[in-house]
Design a protein around this motif. Structure first.
Motif, PDB file in Angstrom:
ATOM      1  N   ASN A  11       0.843  -1.193   0.000  1.00 14.75           N
ATOM      2  CA  ASN A  11       0.000   0.000   0.000  1.00 14.75           C
ATOM      3  C   ASN A  11       0.884   1.251   0.000  1.00 14.75           C
ATOM      4  O   ASN A  11       1.485   1.599   1.014  1.00 14.75           O
ATOM      5  CB  ASN A  11      -0.911  -0.017   1.231  1.00 14.75           C
ATOM      6  CG  ASN A  11      -1.853   1.168   1.276  1.00 14.75           C
ATOM      7  OD1 ASN A  11      -1.914   1.969   0.348  1.00 14.75           O
ATOM      8  ND2 ASN A  11      -2.586   1.274   2.367  1.00 14.75           N
ATOM      9  N   THR A  13      -0.352   4.286  -1.805  1.00 15.10           N
ATOM     10  CA  THR A  13      -1.175   5.479  -2.038  1.00 15.10           C
ATOM     11  C   THR A  13      -2.468   5.514  -1.231  1.00 15.10           C
ATOM     12  O   THR A  13      -3.124   6.551  -1.189  1.00 15.10           O
ATOM     13  CB  THR A  13      -1.550   5.577  -3.532  1.00 15.10           C
ATOM     14  OG1 THR A  13      -2.437   4.492  -3.868  1.00 15.10           O
ATOM     15  CG2 THR A  13      -0.315   5.522  -4.423  1.00 15.10           C
ATOM     16  N   TYR A  16      -6.155   1.156  -2.079  1.00  7.58           N
ATOM     17  CA  TYR A  16      -6.795  -0.122  -1.747  1.00  7.58           C
ATOM     18  C   TYR A  16      -7.856   0.028  -0.662  1.00  7.58           C
ATOM     19  O   TYR A  16      -8.672  -0.874  -0.468  1.00  7.58           O
ATOM     20  CB  TYR A  16      -5.751  -1.145  -1.316  1.00  7.58           C
ATOM     21  CG  TYR A  16      -4.851  -1.621  -2.442  1.00  7.58           C
ATOM     22  CD1 TYR A  16      -5.367  -2.288  -3.552  1.00  7.58           C
ATOM     23  CD2 TYR A  16      -3.467  -1.427  -2.386  1.00  7.58           C
ATOM     24  CE1 TYR A  16      -4.544  -2.737  -4.576  1.00  7.58           C
ATOM     25  CE2 TYR A  16      -2.637  -1.873  -3.405  1.00  7.58           C
ATOM     26  CZ  TYR A  16      -3.182  -2.526  -4.498  1.00  7.58           C
ATOM     27  OH  TYR A  16      -2.364  -2.966  -5.503  1.00  7.58           O
ATOM     28  N   ARG A  33       3.278   3.706   2.868  1.00  3.19           N
ATOM     29  CA  ARG A  33       2.903   5.096   2.617  1.00  3.19           C
ATOM     30  C   ARG A  33       3.882   6.105   3.200  1.00  3.19           C
ATOM     31  O   ARG A  33       3.883   7.267   2.796  1.00  3.19           O
ATOM     32  CB  ARG A  33       1.488   5.353   3.149  1.00  3.19           C
ATOM     33  CG  ARG A  33       0.394   4.704   2.311  1.00  3.19           C
ATOM     34  CD  ARG A  33      -0.971   4.843   2.941  1.00  3.19           C
ATOM     35  NE  ARG A  33      -1.086   4.008   4.126  1.00  3.19           N
ATOM     36  CZ  ARG A  33      -2.210   3.857   4.828  1.00  3.19           C
ATOM     37  NH1 ARG A  33      -3.303   4.521   4.462  1.00  3.19           N
ATOM     38  NH2 ARG A  33      -2.229   3.080   5.890  1.00  3.19           N
ATOM     39  N   ASP A  66      -0.003  -1.788  -6.039  1.00  2.00           N
ATOM     40  CA  ASP A  66      -0.558  -0.443  -6.148  1.00  2.00           C
ATOM     41  C   ASP A  66      -0.576   0.023  -7.603  1.00  2.00           C
ATOM     42  O   ASP A  66      -0.817  -0.766  -8.512  1.00  2.00           O
ATOM     43  CB  ASP A  66       0.190   0.531  -5.237  1.00  2.00           C
ATOM     44  CG  ASP A  66      -0.688   1.648  -4.682  1.00  2.00           C
ATOM     45  OD1 ASP A  66      -1.211   2.448  -5.471  1.00  2.00           O
ATOM     46  OD2 ASP A  66      -0.833   1.718  -3.446  1.00  2.00           O
ATOM     47  N   SER A  67      -0.347   1.296  -7.857  1.00  2.00           N
ATOM     48  CA  SER A  67      -0.490   1.850  -9.207  1.00  2.00           C
ATOM     49  C   SER A  67       0.713   1.500 -10.071  1.00  2.00           C
ATOM     50  O   SER A  67       1.754   1.042  -9.585  1.00  2.00           O
ATOM     51  CB  SER A  67      -0.656   3.372  -9.152  1.00  2.00           C
ATOM     52  OG  SER A  67       0.592   4.011  -9.103  1.00  2.00           O
ATOM     53  N   THR A 218      -0.428  -4.782 -10.862  1.00  2.00           N
ATOM     54  CA  THR A 218      -0.368  -3.354 -10.604  1.00  2.00           C
ATOM     55  C   THR A 218      -1.387  -2.661 -11.504  1.00  2.00           C
ATOM     56  O   THR A 218      -2.172  -3.305 -12.176  1.00  2.00           O
ATOM     57  CB  THR A 218       1.068  -2.820 -10.847  1.00  2.00           C
ATOM     58  OG1 THR A 218       1.120  -1.455 -10.476  1.00  2.00           O
ATOM     59  CG2 THR A 218       1.477  -2.970 -12.291  1.00  2.00           C
ATOM     60  N   GLU A 220      -3.419   0.294 -10.390  1.00  2.00           N
ATOM     61  CA  GLU A 220      -4.581   0.876  -9.707  1.00  2.00           C
ATOM     62  C   GLU A 220      -4.814   2.309 -10.185  1.00  2.00           C
ATOM     63  O   GLU A 220      -3.930   2.956 -10.742  1.00  2.00           O
ATOM     64  CB  GLU A 220      -4.372   0.868  -8.194  1.00  2.00           C
ATOM     65  CG  GLU A 220      -4.104  -0.501  -7.617  1.00  2.00           C
ATOM     66  CD  GLU A 220      -5.056  -1.571  -8.108  1.00  2.00           C
ATOM     67  OE1 GLU A 220      -6.280  -1.350  -8.118  1.00  2.00           O
ATOM     68  OE2 GLU A 220      -4.573  -2.641  -8.530  1.00  2.00           O
TER      69      GLU A 220
END
Length: 254
Positions: A11, A13, A16, A33, A66-67, A218, A220
């Motif tokens: 995680n 960003t 999620y 983060r 994540d992204s 990935t 997101e």
């Protein structure tokens, strides 16, 4: 859902938090983060911190990362493999750009890094990349990669005849959901035109013919949208993640 394969979610960003699948008790969450210097490019200090934080978790797992800004983490996971393997990448972008700064890994150049630096990689196969972007890759790199372009997927050319005959070792699969059309994935990069059903069909062929030792997902959506847009976009990605996770875990248990 029962699975033998560890599921690790990174995680970066907070996106999620908007996706229901991520609340599954089967998933181990790793909060990243607080790490700076990781967005699109990863500097040496951030890289060292990521390696320290991720060291307890296996490479032979299903990873959500994540992204697409963090797709370079695939290079980290496969660096942990200590046996010959083939890398299969689903991505609208070939991710083979030359680095702008020495010692910095990026989401746009990590495939080239694996090709140059990983002693165990036998083949790299990129599925669903834009024909236009493939044409921009320098010949010296392009000749070392097998490409299944968007146009080939659209025309349903057989996987085993082109890629399957090359592979004689386990495979690691990396999926960037930007390979999918916008109806099936909302990402922070431009999308391809593969459908989720097409992606699943190719994955089933791979699982039928190869031994898959690890997967990451990935792509997101951006976590900086307004609340209502975030919920709508995350719902699309949640569906894709949920279906892919279910399918991958079923094959793992099969």
């Amino acid at each position: 859902m029962i699975t033998k394969q560890p599921i690790i979610l990174l995680n970066f960003t907070g996106v999620y938090d908007y996706e229901v699948f991520a609340s599954s008790p089967c998933i181990t969450h790793v909060d990243c983060r607080d790490i700076s210097g990781v967005d699109c490019y990863c500097d040496e200090e951030a890289r060292a911190e990521l390696r320290r934080r991720l060291a307890p978790y296996p490479a032979k797992a299903l990873h959500f990362i994540d992204s697409g800004d963090f797709h370079y983490l695939t290079e980290y996971w496969v660096s942990r493999l200590c046996e010959p393997f083939s890398l299969i990448v689903f991505d609208h972008h070939p991710d083979m750009q030359q680095p702008q700064w020495e010692g910095v890994v990026s989401c746009g150049g990590w495939v080239a890094d694996v090709l140059r630096n990983n002693p165990f990689v036998c083949n790299i196969i990129v599925v669903g990349a834009s024909d236009e972007l493939i044409a921009q890759i320098p010949d010296a790199l392009r000749e070392k990669i097998v490409f299944y372009s968007q146009s080939e997927i659209d025309h349903h050319r057989a996987w085993p005849s082109k890629a399957g005959s090359l592979i004689h070792e386990p495979v690691y699969i990396s999926i960037d959901k930007d390979v999918l059309r916008k109806q099936d994935a909302v990402t922070d990069w431009s999308n391809g035109d593969m459908t989720l059903l097409q992606l699943q069909a190719v994955l089933r062929i791979i699982y039928a013919h190869e031994r898959v030792i690890g997967v990451d997902i990935t792509g997101e959506c951006s976590a900086s949208l307004d609340y209502l847009s975030e919920l709508k976009s995350a719902a699309v990605d949640n569906r894709a993640n949920e279906e892919l996770m279910r399918m991958i875990c079923q094959h793992d248990c099969g």
